[in-house]
Design a protein around this motif. Structure first.
Motif, PDB file in Angstrom:
ATOM      1  N   LEU A  50       0.826  -1.209   0.000  1.00 61.27           N
ATOM      2  CA  LEU A  50       0.000   0.000   0.000  1.00 61.27           C
ATOM      3  C   LEU A  50       0.859   1.256   0.000  1.00 61.27           C
ATOM      4  O   LEU A  50       0.584   2.212  -0.729  1.00 61.27           O
ATOM      5  CB  LEU A  50      -0.934  -0.011   1.209  1.00 61.27           C
ATOM      6  CG  LEU A  50      -1.981  -1.121   1.236  1.00 61.27           C
ATOM      7  CD1 LEU A  50      -2.748  -1.087   2.544  1.00 61.27           C
ATOM      8  CD2 LEU A  50      -2.918  -0.991   0.062  1.00 61.27           C
ATOM      9  N   VAL A  51       1.909   1.259   0.791  1.00 59.99           N
ATOM     10  CA  VAL A  51       2.823   2.405   0.820  1.00 59.99           C
ATOM     11  C   VAL A  51       3.562   2.532  -0.508  1.00 59.99           C
ATOM     12  O   VAL A  51       3.744   3.626  -1.037  1.00 59.99           O
ATOM     13  CB  VAL A  51       3.813   2.277   1.997  1.00 59.99           C
ATOM     14  CG1 VAL A  51       4.876   3.342   1.954  1.00 59.99           C
ATOM     15  CG2 VAL A  51       3.072   2.326   3.314  1.00 59.99           C
ATOM     16  N   GLY A  52       3.965   1.413  -1.072  1.00 59.99           N
ATOM     17  CA  GLY A  52       4.668   1.422  -2.350  1.00 59.99           C
ATOM     18  C   GLY A  52       3.808   1.910  -3.499  1.00 59.99           C
ATOM     19  O   GLY A  52       4.279   2.640  -4.374  1.00 59.99           O
ATOM     20  N   VAL A  53       2.530   1.548  -3.503  1.00 56.89           N
ATOM     21  CA  VAL A  53       1.627   2.026  -4.547  1.00 56.89           C
ATOM     22  C   VAL A  53       1.464   3.542  -4.444  1.00 56.89           C
ATOM     23  O   VAL A  53       1.438   4.238  -5.459  1.00 56.89           O
ATOM     24  CB  VAL A  53       0.265   1.297  -4.472  1.00 56.89           C
ATOM     25  CG1 VAL A  53      -0.792   1.997  -5.306  1.00 56.89           C
ATOM     26  CG2 VAL A  53       0.421  -0.136  -4.922  1.00 56.89           C
ATOM     27  N   ALA A  54       1.382   4.054  -3.220  1.00 55.82           N
ATOM     28  CA  ALA A  54       1.298   5.505  -3.045  1.00 55.82           C
ATOM     29  C   ALA A  54       2.560   6.184  -3.575  1.00 55.82           C
ATOM     30  O   ALA A  54       2.485   7.243  -4.214  1.00 55.82           O
ATOM     31  CB  ALA A  54       1.089   5.837  -1.581  1.00 55.82           C
ATOM     32  N   LEU A  55       3.712   5.597  -3.340  1.00 59.92           N
ATOM     33  CA  LEU A  55       4.971   6.148  -3.839  1.00 59.92           C
ATOM     34  C   LEU A  55       5.020   6.117  -5.365  1.00 59.92           C
ATOM     35  O   LEU A  55       5.400   7.105  -6.002  1.00 59.92           O
ATOM     36  CB  LEU A  55       6.152   5.357  -3.270  1.00 59.92           C
ATOM     37  CG  LEU A  55       7.526   5.799  -3.726  1.00 59.92           C
ATOM     38  CD1 LEU A  55       7.909   7.080  -3.009  1.00 59.92           C
ATOM     39  CD2 LEU A  55       8.536   4.717  -3.486  1.00 59.92           C
ATOM     40  N   VAL A  56       4.609   5.020  -5.966  1.00 59.26           N
ATOM     41  CA  VAL A  56       4.614   4.901  -7.427  1.00 59.26           C
ATOM     42  C   VAL A  56       3.653   5.906  -8.050  1.00 59.26           C
ATOM     43  O   VAL A  56       3.983   6.559  -9.053  1.00 59.26           O
ATOM     44  CB  VAL A  56       4.261   3.459  -7.857  1.00 59.26           C
ATOM     45  CG1 VAL A  56       3.984   3.372  -9.337  1.00 59.26           C
ATOM     46  CG2 VAL A  56       5.390   2.517  -7.479  1.00 59.26           C
ATOM     47  N   LEU A  57       2.471   6.075  -7.474  1.00 60.97           N
ATOM     48  CA  LEU A  57       1.524   7.066  -7.993  1.00 60.97           C
ATOM     49  C   LEU A  57       2.074   8.477  -7.863  1.00 60.97           C
ATOM     50  O   LEU A  57       1.843   9.324  -8.736  1.00 60.97           O
ATOM     51  CB  LEU A  57       0.185   6.943  -7.270  1.00 60.97           C
ATOM     52  CG  LEU A  57      -0.645   5.711  -7.613  1.00 60.97           C
ATOM     53  CD1 LEU A  57      -1.909   5.667  -6.766  1.00 60.97           C
ATOM     54  CD2 LEU A  57      -0.992   5.692  -9.075  1.00 60.97           C
ATOM     55  N   GLY A  58       2.830   8.742  -6.804  1.00 63.92           N
ATOM     56  CA  GLY A  58       3.468  10.045  -6.651  1.00 63.92           C
ATOM     57  C   GLY A  58       4.537  10.293  -7.705  1.00 63.92           C
ATOM     58  O   GLY A  58       4.654  11.396  -8.241  1.00 63.92           O
ATOM     59  N   VAL A  59       5.316   9.279  -8.022  1.00 65.66           N
ATOM     60  CA  VAL A  59       6.341   9.404  -9.062  1.00 65.66           C
ATOM     61  C   VAL A  59       5.699   9.666 -10.421  1.00 65.66           C
ATOM     62  O   VAL A  59       6.120  10.553 -11.170  1.00 65.66           O
ATOM     63  CB  VAL A  59       7.222   8.127  -9.111  1.00 65.66           C
ATOM     64  CG1 VAL A  59       8.054   8.079 -10.373  1.00 65.66           C
ATOM     65  CG2 VAL A  59       8.109   8.053  -7.895  1.00 65.66           C
ATOM     66  N   ILE A  60       4.657   8.918 -10.734  1.00 64.48           N
ATOM     67  CA  ILE A  60       3.991   9.084 -12.030  1.00 64.48           C
ATOM     68  C   ILE A  60       3.313  10.447 -12.118  1.00 64.48           C
ATOM     69  O   ILE A  60       3.455  11.161 -13.121  1.00 64.48           O
ATOM     70  CB  ILE A  60       2.982   7.941 -12.269  1.00 64.48           C
ATOM     71  CG1 ILE A  60       3.743   6.629 -12.477  1.00 64.48           C
ATOM     72  CG2 ILE A  60       2.097   8.232 -13.464  1.00 64.48           C
ATOM     73  CD1 ILE A  60       2.850   5.415 -12.557  1.00 64.48           C
TER      74      ILE A  60
END
Length: 81
Positions: A50-60
């Motif tokens: 869940l934390v990683g998905v938030a990070l990936v969405l922030g990068v994109i």
């Protein structure tokens, strides 16, 4: 225009690669939580995922916003006006 396209493709490609690595790395995690979205709950997912998905969405989203908000004169390399 070419710089904007390179930034956009780079952020999307980097985000996709991060998401792939995140999915591969979170296969055997034991601690699982579910999110309350207001209209329902998600399935039990690992907390790190869940934390990683938030990070990936922030990068994109950050890379996409940078590519779209780049000024028109910013397509040239610095010093080559």
């Amino acid at each position: 225009m070419l710089l904007r396209l390179r930034l956009l493709l780079g952020s999307l490609g980097g985000g996709a690669l991060l998401l792939l690595l995140l999915c591969l790395g979170s296969q055997n995690l034991d601690q699982r939580a579910s999110l309350n979205l207001g209209f329902g709950r998600t399935i039990a997912l690992p907390t790190g995922f869940l934390v990683g998905v938030a990070l990936v969405l922030g990068v994109i989203s950050g890379g996409t916003a940078t590519a779209l908000l780049l000024p028109r004169g910013g397509d040239q390399a610095p010093g080559r006006e």
